[in-house]
Design a protein around this motif. Structure first.
Motif, PDB file in Angstrom:
ATOM      1  N   ALA A 348     106.939  61.637  38.804  1.00 51.38           N
ATOM      2  CA  ALA A 348     107.030  60.743  39.752  1.00 51.38           C
ATOM      3  C   ALA A 348     107.908  61.493  41.135  1.00 51.38           C
ATOM      4  N   VAL A 349     108.133  61.773  40.924  1.00 53.44           N
ATOM      5  CA  VAL A 349     109.588  62.295  42.079  1.00 53.44           C
ATOM      6  C   VAL A 349     108.485  63.696  42.278  1.00 53.44           C
ATOM      7  N   ALA A 353     107.103  65.037  46.019  1.00 53.84           N
ATOM      8  CA  ALA A 353     107.174  66.644  46.202  1.00 53.84           C
ATOM      9  C   ALA A 353     106.438  67.309  46.492  1.00 53.84           C
ATOM     10  N   ALA A 354     105.231  67.322  46.193  1.00 53.74           N
ATOM     11  CA  ALA A 354     104.819  68.689  45.612  1.00 53.74           C
ATOM     12  C   ALA A 354     103.551  68.507  46.250  1.00 53.74           C
ATOM     13  N   ARG A 355     103.365  66.958  47.098  1.00 46.46           N
ATOM     14  CA  ARG A 355     101.575  67.057  47.682  1.00 46.46           C
ATOM     15  C   ARG A 355     102.729  66.587  49.212  1.00 46.46           C
ATOM     16  N   ARG A 356     103.498  67.340  49.455  1.00 44.14           N
ATOM     17  CA  ARG A 356     104.205  67.044  50.515  1.00 44.14           C
ATOM     18  C   ARG A 356     103.625  68.385  51.070  1.00 44.14           C
ATOM     19  N   LYS A 357     103.800  69.637  50.839  1.00 46.10           N
ATOM     20  CA  LYS A 357     103.275  71.000  50.529  1.00 46.10           C
ATOM     21  C   LYS A 357     101.978  71.357  49.560  1.00 46.10           C
ATOM     22  N   PRO A 358     100.729  70.689  49.504  1.00 44.45           N
ATOM     23  CA  PRO A 358     100.052  71.421  48.532  1.00 44.45           C
ATOM     24  C   PRO A 358      99.594  72.039  48.546  1.00 44.45           C
ATOM     25  N   VAL A 359      99.420  72.770  47.177  1.00 47.04           N
ATOM     26  CA  VAL A 359      98.374  74.288  47.412  1.00 47.04           C
ATOM     27  C   VAL A 359      97.422  74.138  46.006  1.00 47.04           C
ATOM     28  N   THR A 360      95.696  73.982  46.451  1.00 47.28           N
ATOM     29  CA  THR A 360      94.737  73.820  45.511  1.00 47.28           C
ATOM     30  C   THR A 360      94.023  75.114  45.737  1.00 47.28           C
ATOM     31  N   HIS A 361      93.506  75.442  45.321  1.00 44.65           N
ATOM     32  CA  HIS A 361      91.634  75.691  45.181  1.00 44.65           C
ATOM     33  C   HIS A 361      91.460  76.496  46.889  1.00 44.65           C
ATOM     34  N   ALA A 362      91.197  75.900  47.520  1.00 44.60           N
ATOM     35  CA  ALA A 362      91.568  76.437  49.481  1.00 44.60           C
ATOM     36  C   ALA A 362      92.378  77.551  49.805  1.00 44.60           C
ATOM     37  N   ASN A 363      93.152  77.724  49.800  1.00 48.49           N
ATOM     38  CA  ASN A 363      94.706  77.895  49.677  1.00 48.49           C
ATOM     39  C   ASN A 363      95.363  78.783  48.829  1.00 48.49           C
ATOM     40  N   VAL A 364      94.761  79.103  47.539  1.00 50.94           N
ATOM     41  CA  VAL A 364      95.595  79.649  46.846  1.00 50.94           C
ATOM     42  C   VAL A 364      95.824  81.075  46.964  1.00 50.94           C
ATOM     43  N   ASN A 365      94.874  81.699  47.880  1.00 52.46           N
ATOM     44  CA  ASN A 365      95.291  83.282  47.472  1.00 52.46           C
ATOM     45  C   ASN A 365      95.983  83.435  49.012  1.00 52.46           C
ATOM     46  N   ASP A 366      95.999  82.474  50.125  1.00 56.64           N
ATOM     47  CA  ASP A 366      97.369  82.182  51.060  1.00 56.64           C
ATOM     48  C   ASP A 366      98.737  83.792  50.825  1.00 56.64           C
ATOM     49  N   ALA A 367      98.677  84.815  51.823  1.00 51.51           N
ATOM     50  CA  ALA A 367     100.588  84.884  50.816  1.00 51.51           C
ATOM     51  C   ALA A 367     101.010  83.920  50.454  1.00 51.51           C
ATOM     52  N   ALA A 368     102.121  84.284  49.707  1.00 51.13           N
ATOM     53  CA  ALA A 368     102.904  83.112  49.016  1.00 51.13           C
ATOM     54  C   ALA A 368     104.301  83.627  50.243  1.00 51.13           C
ATOM     55  N   ALA A 369     104.684  82.311  50.802  1.00 56.62           N
ATOM     56  CA  ALA A 369     105.757  82.257  51.959  1.00 56.62           C
ATOM     57  C   ALA A 369     106.914  83.193  51.150  1.00 56.62           C
TER      58      ALA A 369
END
Length: 437
Positions: A348-349, A353-369
């Protein structure tokens, strides 16, 4: 179906949960480079990978035998509660590394969990040390190196053979080849990783007296494990896909094809030999080798270093968590319940935490931070002068006109410039009366 008690059913359900996390944790192995180069759309890629993972689960049971009877001694007093603790340790490590976007090994998380729980519950005699060295540790070190070298050489050969060809046509051709090689990696992943869960379930059934020692996984176990890993693959571990596809190096279609082909060959060969190696390490090593094989490619060594550190920590970290869980589980029903509650709380934790900065199929090709280039707004070394500008006197003196009052009388203030009076047209003096000579 074999006779199954409540505890055995709980362990089987937990094993399938681990298999599900294994699926979305390892989707990047097959599809990260295919998605990053645009050979397939994200949703189509994970859908194809899920189907082929399911098919691969039916191709072999050699790795399952390694898990159920190779690493752990079936006759050493293995109990279902101990296996439950091992699975909880593996699931916790999988989720933590997924949240961090690190392509750690689900296989080694499982091995570490089994070894740690066995050492606490049974003792060192319950672990086949020679099998751990020969079939886990040596492949863990050798496989990514071999796959990386093969990928690097294949990448260099690919660019050399295609240097006289049209770049656009070459890229299109290699994108098509990437689809085929990605499918091969997915098939190999199902053949290797789905069997690990089959082996755990088979070990549980043997420990509970539902199967005879040395038995192969029943058909329903193969179907359940294959379905669980396929569903997890379809969910898509987008965080790790971003790291492998964008965070290690910049991938071109030629590199992606070379990396996936080398990885698939390594995984299929190891599955045939019964080596339960980490497909994550093989595929990540192949991507790193592809980056080293192309001139001018940028390899993000910071990401690569964190990835290797996660590999080294996986076995001991999962073992420590599983050992602590096994210590509680050995206390009886309340201990097993406590381990289950703690495991659910960690899940659950991590989800929150993952929902605060979600990564989905829509932004997966953005450069890694972590490896993104320095933005243009970051101050350069001369920036301190900007902070001193408001206090420097020169800024206030710019609009002031200096007049020498000693040589000229004080002039009246000049009106604001306007079209009324031209500055360059003096007014002539008034006319005077004619003078008579």
């Amino acid at each position: 179906m074999e006779h199954i008690t409540l505890l055995i059913g709980l362990v089987i359900a937990t094993a399938l949960v681990f298999d599900f996390t294994n699926g979305f944790h390892d989707t990047a192995n097959a599809m990260a480079t295919t998605i990053s180069t645009g050979a397939l759309g994200p949703r189509v890629a994970v859908g194809m990978s899920a189907v082929l993972n399911l098919v691969g689960a039916f191709l072999s049971v050699e790795v399952a035998k390694t898990i159920s009877g190779g690493i752990i001694d079936e006759s050493a007093g293995i109990r279902p509660a101990m296996i439950f603790a091992a699975l909880v340790g593996a699931i916790v490590w999988n989720l933590v590394t997924w949240l961090a976007g690190l392509p750690s090994s689900s296989s080694h998380a499982l091995f570490g969990g089994l070894i740690g729980a066995t050492l606490v519950s049974v003792g060192a005699h319950g672990v086949h040390g020679d099998a751990v060295v020969m079939k886990v540790i040596i492949p863990a070190v050798a496989a990514p190196v071999v796959a990386g070298l093969a990928s690097m050489l294949a990448t260099r050969l690919t660019y050399r053979l295609g240097r006289a060809a049209d770049p656009a046509a070459t890229s299109r051709g290699y994108r098509v080849g990437q689809i085929a090689s990605a499918g091969l990696v997915s098939l190999a992943h199902g053949t290797n990783d789905a069997q690990k869960t089959m082996g755990v379930i088979t070990l549980t059934l043997i420990a509970g007296g539902s199967l005879a020692p040395g038995s192969d996984p029943p058909l329903w176990v193969i179907c359940a494990a294959g379905t669980a890993i396929a569903l997890g693959t379809y969910i898509g571990g987008w965080r790790i896909i971003r790291t492998v596809g964008r965070g290690i190096t910049d991938i071109q279609p030629q590199q992606g094809f070379a990396a996936q082909t080398g990885a698939a060959a390594t995984i299929l060969a190891s599955s045939h030999l019964g080596f339960a190696l980490s497909t994550t390490q093989v595929c990540s090593g192949s991507v790193l080798g592809a980056g080293l094989g192309r001139r001018g490619a940028v390899v993000h060594w910071g990401t690569a270093g964190r990835m290797v550190a996660a590999w080294a920590l996986t076995l001991p970290a999962a073992g420590l968590v599983a050992g602590a869980a096994a210590y509680l589980a050995d206390r009886g029903t309340w201990g097993v319940t406590t381990v289950g509650v703690i495991g659910l709380a960690v899940c659950a934790v991590v989800r929150t935490a993952a929902r605060r900065k979600p990564v989905t199929h829509a932004n997966v090709n953005d450069a890694a931070a972590a490896e993104a280039p320095v933005p243009a707004t970051v101050p350069v070394p001369a920036a301190p002068a900007v902070h001193l500008a408001p206090t420097t006197p020169a800024v206030r003196l710019v609009p002031v006109t200096v007049v020498d009052s000693a040589s000229e009388p004080a002039a009246e203030p000049q009106p604001a410039p306007g079209p009324a009076v031209p500055a360059a047209s003096p007014v002539p003096p008034p006319a005077s009366a004619p003078t008579t000579v």
